[in-house]
Design a protein around this motif. Sequence first.
Motif, mmCIF file in Angstrom:
data_model
loop_
_atom_site.group_PDB
_atom_site.id
_atom_site.type_symbol
_atom_site.label_atom_id
_atom_site.label_comp_id
_atom_site.label_asym_id
_atom_site.label_seq_id
_atom_site.Cartn_x
_atom_site.Cartn_y
_atom_site.Cartn_z
ATOM 1 N N ASN A 8 0.816 -1.164 -0.041
ATOM 2 C CA ASN A 8 0.042 0.023 0.141
ATOM 3 C C ASN A 8 0.828 1.333 0.081
ATOM 4 O O ASN A 8 0.695 2.199 0.532
ATOM 5 N N THR A 9 2.054 1.290 -0.748
ATOM 6 C CA THR A 9 2.869 2.238 -0.880
ATOM 7 C C THR A 9 2.893 3.002 -2.591
ATOM 8 O O THR A 9 3.152 1.893 -3.387
ATOM 9 N N ILE A 10 2.874 4.246 -2.421
ATOM 10 C CA ILE A 10 2.807 4.737 -3.612
ATOM 11 C C ILE A 10 4.404 5.576 -3.690
ATOM 12 O O ILE A 10 4.731 6.190 -2.845
ATOM 13 N N VAL A 11 5.211 5.045 -4.750
ATOM 14 C CA VAL A 11 6.596 5.603 -5.017
ATOM 15 C C VAL A 11 6.665 6.409 -6.016
ATOM 16 O O VAL A 11 6.080 6.555 -6.931
ATOM 17 N N VAL A 12 7.069 7.743 -5.763
ATOM 18 C CA VAL A 12 7.453 8.834 -6.681
ATOM 19 C C VAL A 12 8.757 9.076 -6.837
ATOM 20 O O VAL A 12 9.433 9.369 -5.796
ATOM 21 N N GLY A 13 9.293 8.989 -8.090
ATOM 22 C CA GLY A 13 10.578 9.216 -8.378
ATOM 23 C C GLY A 13 10.912 10.732 -8.587
ATOM 24 O O GLY A 13 9.833 11.600 -9.400
ATOM 25 N N GLY A 36 -3.154 4.812 1.954
ATOM 26 C CA GLY A 36 -1.530 4.411 2.145
ATOM 27 C C GLY A 36 -0.756 5.401 2.503
ATOM 28 O O GLY A 36 -1.054 6.463 3.241
ATOM 29 N N GLN A 37 0.760 5.237 2.010
ATOM 30 C CA GLN A 37 1.561 5.916 2.406
ATOM 31 C C GLN A 37 2.505 6.403 1.074
ATOM 32 O O GLN A 37 2.353 5.698 0.150
ATOM 33 N N LEU A 38 3.187 7.452 1.344
ATOM 34 C CA LEU A 38 3.977 7.848 -0.179
ATOM 35 C C LEU A 38 5.321 7.932 0.235
ATOM 36 O O LEU A 38 5.973 8.267 1.303
ATOM 37 N N HIS A 39 6.236 7.505 -0.574
ATOM 38 C CA HIS A 39 7.502 7.253 -0.655
ATOM 39 C C HIS A 39 8.081 8.049 -1.668
ATOM 40 O O HIS A 39 8.115 7.552 -2.920
ATOM 41 N N LEU A 40 9.075 9.011 -1.589
ATOM 42 C CA LEU A 40 9.709 9.577 -2.627
ATOM 43 C C LEU A 40 11.265 9.181 -2.601
ATOM 44 O O LEU A 40 12.054 9.251 -1.642
ATOM 45 N N VAL A 41 11.466 8.830 -3.874
ATOM 46 C CA VAL A 41 12.807 8.419 -4.208
ATOM 47 C C VAL A 41 13.665 9.274 -5.035
ATOM 48 O O VAL A 41 13.339 9.600 -6.192
ATOM 49 N N VAL A 86 4.628 10.390 4.899
ATOM 50 C CA VAL A 86 5.400 10.582 3.672
ATOM 51 C C VAL A 86 6.662 10.588 4.291
ATOM 52 O O VAL A 86 7.065 10.902 5.131
ATOM 53 N N THR A 87 7.709 9.570 3.346
ATOM 54 C CA THR A 87 8.814 9.535 3.544
ATOM 55 C C THR A 87 9.762 9.624 2.280
ATOM 56 O O THR A 87 9.102 9.781 1.209
ATOM 57 N N GLY A 88 10.703 9.837 2.562
ATOM 58 C CA GLY A 88 11.781 10.038 1.396
ATOM 59 C C GLY A 88 13.421 9.811 1.516
ATOM 60 O O GLY A 88 13.678 9.663 2.727
ATOM 61 N N ARG A 89 13.960 9.227 0.250
ATOM 62 C CA ARG A 89 15.353 8.797 0.688
ATOM 63 C C ARG A 89 15.923 9.024 -0.560
ATOM 64 O O ARG A 89 15.394 9.179 -1.763
ATOM 65 N N ARG A 90 17.325 9.292 -0.489
ATOM 66 C CA ARG A 90 18.408 9.209 -1.711
ATOM 67 C C ARG A 90 18.914 7.916 -1.779
ATOM 68 O O ARG A 90 19.368 7.247 -0.826
ATOM 69 N N VAL A 91 18.878 7.367 -2.948
ATOM 70 C CA VAL A 91 19.471 6.072 -3.438
ATOM 71 C C VAL A 91 20.531 6.236 -4.432
ATOM 72 O O VAL A 91 20.137 6.660 -5.615
ATOM 73 N N ASP A 92 21.542 5.518 -4.148
ATOM 74 C CA ASP A 92 22.647 5.517 -5.196
ATOM 75 C C ASP A 92 22.257 4.730 -6.437
ATOM 76 O O ASP A 92 22.031 3.545 -6.308
ATOM 77 N N GLY A 93 22.485 5.282 -7.504
ATOM 78 C CA GLY A 93 22.434 4.558 -8.737
ATOM 79 C C GLY A 93 21.520 5.484 -9.955
ATOM 80 O O GLY A 93 21.052 6.458 -9.610
ATOM 81 N N PHE A 94 21.313 4.877 -10.911
ATOM 82 C CA PHE A 94 20.607 5.438 -12.156
ATOM 83 C C PHE A 94 19.196 5.437 -11.799
ATOM 84 O O PHE A 94 18.756 4.129 -11.404
ATOM 85 N N PRO A 95 18.177 6.069 -12.450
ATOM 86 C CA PRO A 95 16.982 6.358 -12.000
ATOM 87 C C PRO A 95 16.047 4.836 -12.484
ATOM 88 O O PRO A 95 15.314 4.428 -11.518
#
Length: 276
Positions: A8-13, A36-41, A86-95
């Motif tokens: 139940n998570t929506i991820v936004v790039g 649900g919840q929102l996760h920003l990446v 709402v949560t957010g994080r930085r992830v190393d790598g190509f989009p």
Amino acid sequence: MEDAMSSNTIVVGIDGRDDCENAIRWGAAEAAARGGQLHLVHAFVWAEFKVPHGASDIAPGLRAQADRIVADAVELARKFEPGLTVTGRRVDGFPSAVLLAESRDADLIVIGSRVTGRLLGLVVSSSGTELSAHAHCPVVVVRPTEDALAGSRVVIGYDGSRPADAAVDFGLDHARRHGLSARIVAVLDDADDDDHDLLAGVREHALADDTELIEVTGHPSELLLEWSADAQLLVVGSRGRGGFAGLVLGSVSQTMLHQSLCPVAVIPHAAIEGPA
């Protein structure tokens, strides 16, 4: 599909561009509607190159800048939907690689597109095209303009394939959740007698859900653009038979992703196959 999308998570790039704002707004509204919840990446692509990431005399530091992008996006999402987690994080790598990994545990991936000028129109990144083809959950590409969020119905492209069946389920569910009417556009092949048999099931589905069913022949992209002119969301399967075959990677895909005036939801094949 339910087993692959149970968080139940929506991820936004996000990437810090102004045209991400509508993607964040759309994702926040959808997460709230789903309870649900929102996760920003943010994909930190500089980790893949041999460049300094820390502060210097000429730059504040690439990692610090990336963290600021995430913090600003989280703040913006909370303004759009104050009660939303709402949560957010930085992830190393190509989009594309980062978001493909995120799609394994997400209900939905949302990304933006951008305007490059009157002649070129909208641009969907190569990572967006790859996501639409290979993600493990549905992918929504949101337009950067305000009027892209102002439709009155959900339009669903149908050709009898499994991804198209999943698109019908997704589109009707979205319509019910948001109080919108729904329209299924079935593009038929005059030379294929099996088309009418394939449509029997969706006719019953449309009747049960009080959904408009349009049966047409012709070029899929032109017809979908025409019938989705008043849509708030256009939903298609990534691969199909007949008219929608090769949708994501072929010319039809390019037309829909670049020219549709409303957000486009694509149901990749991996999303209906379940986790690998």
